[in-house]
Structures are given as structure tokens and as C-alpha cells.
Design a protein around this motif. Structure first.
Motif, PDB file in Angstrom:
ATOM      1  N   THR A 169      -2.499 -89.453  90.347  1.00  9.55           N
ATOM      2  CA  THR A 169      -1.605 -90.393  89.639  1.00  9.55           C
ATOM      3  C   THR A 169      -2.448 -91.454  88.957  1.00  9.55           C
ATOM      4  O   THR A 169      -3.488 -91.860  89.476  1.00  9.55           O
ATOM      5  CB  THR A 169      -0.645 -91.136  90.601  1.00  9.55           C
ATOM      6  N   ARG A 185       1.198 -91.558  85.034  1.00  4.94           N
ATOM      7  CA  ARG A 185       0.915 -90.193  84.605  1.00  4.94           C
ATOM      8  C   ARG A 185       0.574 -89.449  85.896  1.00  4.94           C
ATOM      9  O   ARG A 185      -0.260 -89.929  86.680  1.00  4.94           O
ATOM     10  CB  ARG A 185      -0.284 -90.244  83.661  1.00  4.94           C
ATOM     11  N   THR A 205      -0.233 -85.682  87.881  1.00 11.40           N
ATOM     12  CA  THR A 205      -0.483 -84.229  87.804  1.00 11.40           C
ATOM     13  C   THR A 205      -0.086 -83.597  89.133  1.00 11.40           C
ATOM     14  O   THR A 205      -0.221 -84.206  90.195  1.00 11.40           O
ATOM     15  CB  THR A 205      -1.951 -83.890  87.473  1.00 11.40           C
ATOM     16  N   SER A 263       1.695 -81.638  84.149  1.00  9.93           N
ATOM     17  CA  SER A 263       1.404 -83.040  83.864  1.00  9.93           C
ATOM     18  C   SER A 263       2.723 -83.726  83.504  1.00  9.93           C
ATOM     19  O   SER A 263       3.415 -83.304  82.565  1.00  9.93           O
ATOM     20  CB  SER A 263       0.398 -83.127  82.707  1.00  9.93           C
ATOM     21  N   PHE A 264       3.056 -84.748  84.278  1.00  9.57           N
ATOM     22  CA  PHE A 264       4.331 -85.454  84.098  1.00  9.57           C
ATOM     23  C   PHE A 264       4.093 -86.933  83.853  1.00  9.57           C
ATOM     24  O   PHE A 264       3.001 -87.454  84.115  1.00  9.57           O
ATOM     25  CB  PHE A 264       5.169 -85.385  85.379  1.00  9.57           C
ATOM     26  N   VAL A 265       5.175 -87.590  83.409  1.00  4.18           N
ATOM     27  CA  VAL A 265       5.184 -89.055  83.453  1.00  4.18           C
ATOM     28  C   VAL A 265       6.345 -89.445  84.369  1.00  4.18           C
ATOM     29  O   VAL A 265       7.476 -88.958  84.189  1.00  4.18           O
ATOM     30  CB  VAL A 265       5.311 -89.670  82.047  1.00  4.18           C
ATOM     31  N   GLU A 306       8.269 -84.617  81.099  1.00  2.00           N
ATOM     32  CA  GLU A 306       7.050 -83.917  80.736  1.00  2.00           C
ATOM     33  C   GLU A 306       6.099 -84.930  80.099  1.00  2.00           C
ATOM     34  O   GLU A 306       6.554 -85.864  79.426  1.00  2.00           O
ATOM     35  CB  GLU A 306       7.413 -82.842  79.710  1.00  2.00           C
ATOM     36  N   ASP A 307       4.815 -84.765  80.329  1.00  2.00           N
ATOM     37  CA  ASP A 307       3.831 -85.630  79.677  1.00  2.00           C
ATOM     38  C   ASP A 307       3.751 -85.213  78.207  1.00  2.00           C
ATOM     39  O   ASP A 307       3.359 -84.095  77.886  1.00  2.00           O
ATOM     40  CB  ASP A 307       2.477 -85.452  80.367  1.00  2.00           C
TER      41      ASP A 307
END
Ligand code: ADP
Ligand code: MG
Length: 312
Positions: A18, A31, A33, A43-45, A87-88
């Protein structure tokens, strides 16, 4: 933040990394992973809302059907702490826009405007009855007057006449409580270029906190706030009207113009206040804020003059 591990675990994912996205946000943004049991990487936010700032969650729940085709939302948690997982999308359009070439800027504007016109043409007769309706209030004017007064103490070039001119525009146009002339449509409410991303050959919007029913010109004139070039503003305007027509949203052109100028002045006023705030927070140099303000103040006069000419 401690909740994200469990929340991802419940989705069958293992949290790997993170990293906080710093800035003046409505909460905490990371952010993140993660990895699935089959070794697939994600990979997210992850955006966790501060107390009292969870409006975006309510909006998402009320209007997810409208919002999902325009955002890469993955999950919404409305239990404590309220949070969303997206989603990132990489980096906002704003990060590359100012240094792009003119043809690149035109292409970016076209892509954004196409998506906005698509959003504004959604059929909303069945929208949740609690979904907000946006109106122009005195808020931008009050904030802008305060910010410009403060700025005046810091720098000599900040002209006190600006406040008078802006107040005059509001009075002359009856801007406070202005009633939009175009039909109300689904608006994002804050589509400046830090809330827009180009990803997978498509424009995506984040930050739906201010979504509401309003004139389509509400969003369009916010998007224009990042274009410091009258040619591009005009270019966007021509293309936007074309796209609305293409999406079968036929607007009376006089109503369009009236809403355009009224919303443009209100949003330019709000952005003046916000940009001054960024200067106070050390995010703009004195030279940058000066350039921004000179342009925006002159845009308010230009819009007022154009509108007065029309309304003679
Ligand atoms: N899905 C995403 N992908 C990439 N970056 C993001 C994403 N969501 C947020 N960010 C980053 O975090 C910033 C703030 O997020 P945003 O939702 O706009 O919060 P705020 O309400 O504080 O403006 C964005 O401008 C962007 O830089
Ligand atoms: Mg934002």
C-alpha cells in the motif's frame, strides 16, 4: 487503513503493498496492490472517507447504475469505515495536459467531451427520488471574495477591483439561485482534469461526490476550467454541442448559451478561490497563481460582456 487487508481477503485477494496518495483529499487514498490465489496481480485505489465526507458513497449507492459505465468501480463498503475500491487508472489527464502539443490537447478534449455528452444523455426518468438537484448558490462568490481579500495582503499585484467586478457580474446576472434553462441531466459535478483519466483507450471519471441533476453546462464549464486558451475553450464548445446532438440531446441554443455563461462565471469564480487556496498551501508559485488569476478574471469579464450583448 487496517480494514483493507480484511476487505481484500474477503474478495479472495492477498494485500501485497500500500502507498498513500498524498494531497488535500476528502479522506485517505491509497494505491494498493494485491494478488489472487492464482497469482494474478491487481492494482487498485482504495479511498476511505473521513467522517462527514462519505457523501460519495451515498451517491454511488443511489446511482451506481448510471455511474458504473463511466468509472472503474470495484467495490463499495458502507459499513465503518466507509470506503470504495477502484481500478488503478494511472495518472489523471491533468498531469500531462499542460505540456501536451495542441493536436494532443484537441484529441484529449474530444475524448472527454464525448464521454460527458454520453453521460448527459442518459435517460433519468427513474432516478432515485433522493438524488440531489444542483443550483448555483452564493458559496463560490463568498469563498472567492474571502480568498482574494486574503491574497491582497500577501501580494501587491492582487487587485481589489477583481472582487468588485466579480460581485458586479453576480448581481448583474442574478447568478445566485439562477434557474437553469436547459433540461436537467445527470451531471458528475466536478469533472476537472484531476478527476479524469485516460485508460484502456477510454476516458473515465472518479470522485462522484458532487453528482446531481443539473444543466449539462454545469459539468462542461467545470471541465473548461483547466483550459487556459480561448481557442481550446471554443474548440471544446463546438465539439460538445455536436456530441450532444449526436447523442440525441437536442437543446435550445439560446438556453444553452444562457446556461453556459452563467455556469461558466460561477465555476470560474469557484476555481479562483480554489487556486488561491492551492497557492496558500504551497502548491502554486507566485508566478503561477498570478498567471491563473489574470486569465480567470479576464474570462469572467469576457463572459459577462458576451452575455450582456446577447441579452440586450
Ligand atoms: N482510480 C484511481 N486511479 C488512479 N488514481 C486515483 C484513482 N482515484 C483517485 N486517484 C488519485 O487520488 C486523487 C484524489 O482522488 P479523488 O477521488 O478525486 O479524491 P478527492 O475527493 O480528494 O479529490 C486523484 O486526483 C488521483 O490522483
Ligand atoms: Mg478529486
Amino acid at each position: 487503513m487496517k480494514h483493507v487487508y480484511q476487505r481484500l481477503h474477503n474478495k479472495g485477494l492477498v494485500l501485497k503493498n500500500t502507498k498513500m496518495i498524498k494531497g488535500a483529499h476528502a479522506g485517505y487514498i491509497y494505491r494498493v496492490t494485491a494478488e489472487s490465489e492464482y497469482g494474478r496481480q491487481y492494482s487498485f485505489v482504495y479511498k476511505e472517507f473521513a467522517k462527514g465526507r462519505e457523501n460519495e458513497i451515498e451517491i454511488m449507492e443511489m446511482a451506481s447504475h448510471y455511474i458504473s459505465p463511466f468509472s472503474k468501480m470495484n467495490e463499495i463498503w458502507n459499513d465503518s469505515p466507509p470506503a470504495i475500491l477502484m481500478e488503478d487508472l494511472g495518472r489523471p489527464v491533468k498531469t500531462t495536459f499542460s505540456n501536451a502539443t495542441l493536436p494532443e490537447k484537441e484529441l484529449t478534449i474530444k475524448r472527454i467531451v464525448e464521454r460527458l455528452a454520453e453521460l448527459h444523455s442518459l435517460e433519468t426518468s427513474h432516478i432515485d427520488k433522493r438524488f440531489p438537484i444542483h443550483r448555483i448558490t452564493a458559496e463560490s462568490l463568498e469563498w472567492c471574495s474571502d480568498q482574494l481579500s486574503k491574497l491582497h495582503f500577501h501580494v501587491k499585484w492582487a487587485d481589489t477591483k477583481w472582487i468588485k467586478d466579480i460581485k458586479y457580474a453576480y448581481e448583474r446576472l442574478g447568478l445566485i439561485d439562477y434557474i437553469a434553462q436547459c433540461p436537467l441531466v445527470f451531471t458528475h459535478g466536478d469533472p476537472h482534469l484531476e478527476n479524469i483519466f485516460y485508460h484502456d483507450k477510454q476516458m473515465w471519471f472518479i470522485d462522484w461526490e458532487w453528482a446531481a441533476m443539473s444543466s449539462p453546462l454545469r459539468d462542461f464549464t467545470i471541465m473548461l476550467q483547466d483550459l487556459y486558451d480561448p481557442y481550446l475553450i471554443d474548440y471544446a464548445d463546438t465539439y460538445y454541442t455536436e456530441q450532444l446532438r449526436k447523442n440525441n440531446l437536442t437543446l435550445d441554443m439560446e438556453s444553452y448559451q444562457q446556461d453556459f455563461y452563467h455556469f461558466y462565471i460561477d465555476h470560474t469564480t469557484m476555481m479562483i478561490a480554489w487556486e488561491v487556496e492551492k497557492y496558500f498551501q504551497g502548491l502554486h508559485s507566485e508566478e503561477e497563481i498570478k498567471k491563473i488569476l489574470l486569465f480567470k478574471v479576464s474570462e469572467i469579464s469576457r463572459a459577462l460582456n458576451n452575455l450582456m450583448k446577447r441579452n440586450l
